[in-house]
Design a protein around this motif. Structure first.
Motif, mmCIF file in Angstrom:
data_model
loop_
_atom_site.group_PDB
_atom_site.id
_atom_site.type_symbol
_atom_site.label_atom_id
_atom_site.label_comp_id
_atom_site.label_asym_id
_atom_site.label_seq_id
_atom_site.Cartn_x
_atom_site.Cartn_y
_atom_site.Cartn_z
ATOM 1 N N UNK A 130 61.655 59.925 -17.374
ATOM 2 C CA UNK A 130 62.407 59.380 -18.406
ATOM 3 C C UNK A 130 62.923 60.539 -19.313
ATOM 4 N N UNK A 131 61.881 61.154 -19.783
ATOM 5 C CA UNK A 131 62.324 62.324 -20.715
ATOM 6 C C UNK A 131 63.277 63.472 -20.167
ATOM 7 N N UNK A 132 63.093 63.635 -18.837
ATOM 8 C CA UNK A 132 63.861 64.462 -17.993
ATOM 9 C C UNK A 132 65.392 63.988 -18.040
ATOM 10 N N UNK A 133 65.468 62.830 -17.677
ATOM 11 C CA UNK A 133 66.776 62.202 -17.613
ATOM 12 C C UNK A 133 67.570 62.207 -18.890
ATOM 13 N N UNK A 134 66.684 61.868 -20.020
ATOM 14 C CA UNK A 134 67.225 61.808 -21.433
ATOM 15 C C UNK A 134 67.513 63.337 -21.690
ATOM 16 N N UNK A 135 66.832 64.261 -21.368
ATOM 17 C CA UNK A 135 67.278 65.754 -21.776
ATOM 18 C C UNK A 135 68.385 66.116 -20.992
ATOM 19 N N UNK A 136 68.735 65.788 -19.933
ATOM 20 C CA UNK A 136 69.706 65.739 -18.833
ATOM 21 C C UNK A 136 70.887 65.372 -19.456
ATOM 22 N N UNK A 137 70.837 64.176 -20.045
ATOM 23 C CA UNK A 137 72.018 63.320 -20.674
ATOM 24 C C UNK A 137 72.457 64.035 -22.119
ATOM 25 N N UNK A 138 71.179 64.479 -22.788
ATOM 26 C CA UNK A 138 71.835 65.478 -24.088
ATOM 27 C C UNK A 138 72.360 66.713 -23.766
ATOM 28 N N UNK A 139 71.994 67.282 -22.882
ATOM 29 C CA UNK A 139 72.578 68.441 -22.622
ATOM 30 C C UNK A 139 73.925 68.417 -21.993
ATOM 31 N N UNK A 140 74.138 67.288 -20.901
ATOM 32 C CA UNK A 140 75.480 67.313 -20.234
ATOM 33 C C UNK A 140 76.418 66.808 -21.266
ATOM 34 N N UNK A 141 76.233 66.245 -22.406
ATOM 35 C CA UNK A 141 77.469 65.827 -23.197
ATOM 36 C C UNK A 141 77.377 66.707 -24.756
ATOM 37 N N UNK A 142 76.253 67.603 -24.974
ATOM 38 C CA UNK A 142 76.346 68.665 -25.777
ATOM 39 C C UNK A 142 77.561 69.541 -26.102
ATOM 40 N N UNK A 143 77.840 70.229 -25.088
ATOM 41 C CA UNK A 143 79.105 71.098 -25.081
ATOM 42 C C UNK A 143 80.458 70.398 -26.003
ATOM 43 N N UNK A 144 80.699 69.568 -25.297
ATOM 44 C CA UNK A 144 82.175 68.961 -25.721
ATOM 45 C C UNK A 144 81.947 68.418 -27.035
ATOM 46 N N UNK A 188 88.739 70.385 -14.197
ATOM 47 C CA UNK A 188 87.320 70.788 -13.351
ATOM 48 C C UNK A 188 85.900 70.483 -14.163
ATOM 49 N N UNK A 189 86.216 70.834 -15.463
ATOM 50 C CA UNK A 189 85.056 70.984 -16.415
ATOM 51 C C UNK A 189 84.745 69.608 -16.779
ATOM 52 N N UNK A 190 86.073 68.820 -16.782
ATOM 53 C CA UNK A 190 85.803 67.380 -17.189
ATOM 54 C C UNK A 190 85.105 66.739 -15.934
#
Length: 313
Positions: A68-82, A97-99
């Motif tokens: 669960x923590x790994x998927x949460x971490x991935x979710x945070x990092x995925x949306x962080x840049x934009x 392509x980035x989108x």
């Protein structure tokens, strides 16, 4: 005089949005958003760190918590840049392509989190129904296989998304309605036939809803067992082991369901409300899950307190 047909011009840049009508306040909004991302990443990394190094946490429940923590971490990092580009620098443009890449990772980690929450409900059901055989049923090898199958299933489920978006033509509209890319949001901008995207997107959404239905069935079975316990203290003790998971399910699914209802039945609702709920979906679960499990799990809580005392000492 040359006629210029705008419908034939391919869109080379999509534009995300912050909070409509509050562009002047984005720099101030960025402060709590940055803080939430920082706490979410720190909290989930802390959970993963303690589960890895502490042998007392090498149990099925904590292995699933690490997923669960790994998927949460991935979710945070995925949306962080934009999110940070929009609120810190008012930079709303993003290449197609980035989108497409971002929406793949956001949907992938969301599907993974949904699967993990379902697995955790089964874990609670086994622990309550058959506590004596709990560790033998969910041994380390089986837990690893379950986690691997869950991750592969989630990624394969959303793997077609970038490709079925890539085949579409975008020639008129370029303004998205969120601070990050989502499949259902991008496909609405297409000026070519998007029926494949609609059908496949619905299939993926139904898969997530199936996870929720299975979670509900698991808790119905748990409640049946709990109601059969004569001791009031025993009932509370059993239910207490499920509170963290119930909170995680509510934190994850309530924003998704609310946003779906607004899109379907409340189309005239303020765009600000839509954006806030959509941002809540990505910001709140990764932030709250480590807090909920740290508060409710005395083992994790004690380890964190011990480490803090060591640092102060």
């Amino acid at each position: 005089m040359l006629a210029f047909n705008t419908s034939e011009v391919e869109i080379s840049t999509f534009f995300l949005i912050g909070i409509p009508g509050m562009k002047h306040a984005h720099i101030w909004v960025s402060i709590p958003i940055c803080l939430m991302y920082l706490l979410a990443i720190l909290g989930n990394c802390t959970i993963l760190f303690f589960i890895k190094i502490e042998t007392s946490l090498h149990e099925p429940m904590y292995y699933f918590l690490s997923m669960l923590a790994f998927s949460d971490l991935g979710l945070s990092i995925s949306s962080l840049p934009t999110m940070l580009r929009i609120f810190l620098f008012n930079a709303t443009g993003i290449s197609p392509d980035a989108c497409f890449a971002q929406e793949f990772f956001i949907h992938g980690f969301s599907a993974m989190e949904s699967s993990v929450l379902f697995i955790m409900s089964i874990d609670r059901l086994i622990a309550i129904c058959n506590p004596l055989k709990y560790t033998s049923i969910l041994n380390s090898v089986r837990v690893f296989k379950i986690g691997l199958v869950s991750a592969i299933k989630s990624l394969l489920l959303v793997f077609p998304f970038p490709f079925i978006l890539k085949r579409l033509r975008f020639c008129k509209k370029s303004l998205l309605s969120h601070s990050y890319c989502l499949h259902q949001d991008v496909m609405k901008l297409a000026c070519s036939d998007n029926r494949v995207n609609v059908i496949y997107g619905l299939l993926v959404a139904l898969t997530a809803m199936l996870d929720l239905v299975c979670i509900a069935v698991s808790y119905m079975l748990i409640m049946k067992i709990v109601l059969g316990i004569t001791s009031h203290k025993g009932c509370l003790k059993v239910l207490n082991t499920c509170i963290s998971h119930i909170c995680a399910v509510l934190i994850f699914y309530v924003p998704i369901i609310t946003l779906a209802i607004i899109h379907r039945f409340a189309k005239n609702v303020s765009p600000v409300v839509r954006v806030v709920i959509a941002d809540t979906f990505l910001l709140v679960p990764p932030l709250m899950n480590p807090l909920v499990y740290s508060v409710k799990s005395h083992q994790i809580r004690n380890l964190i307190l011990m480490k803090l005392c060591e640092i102060k000492g």
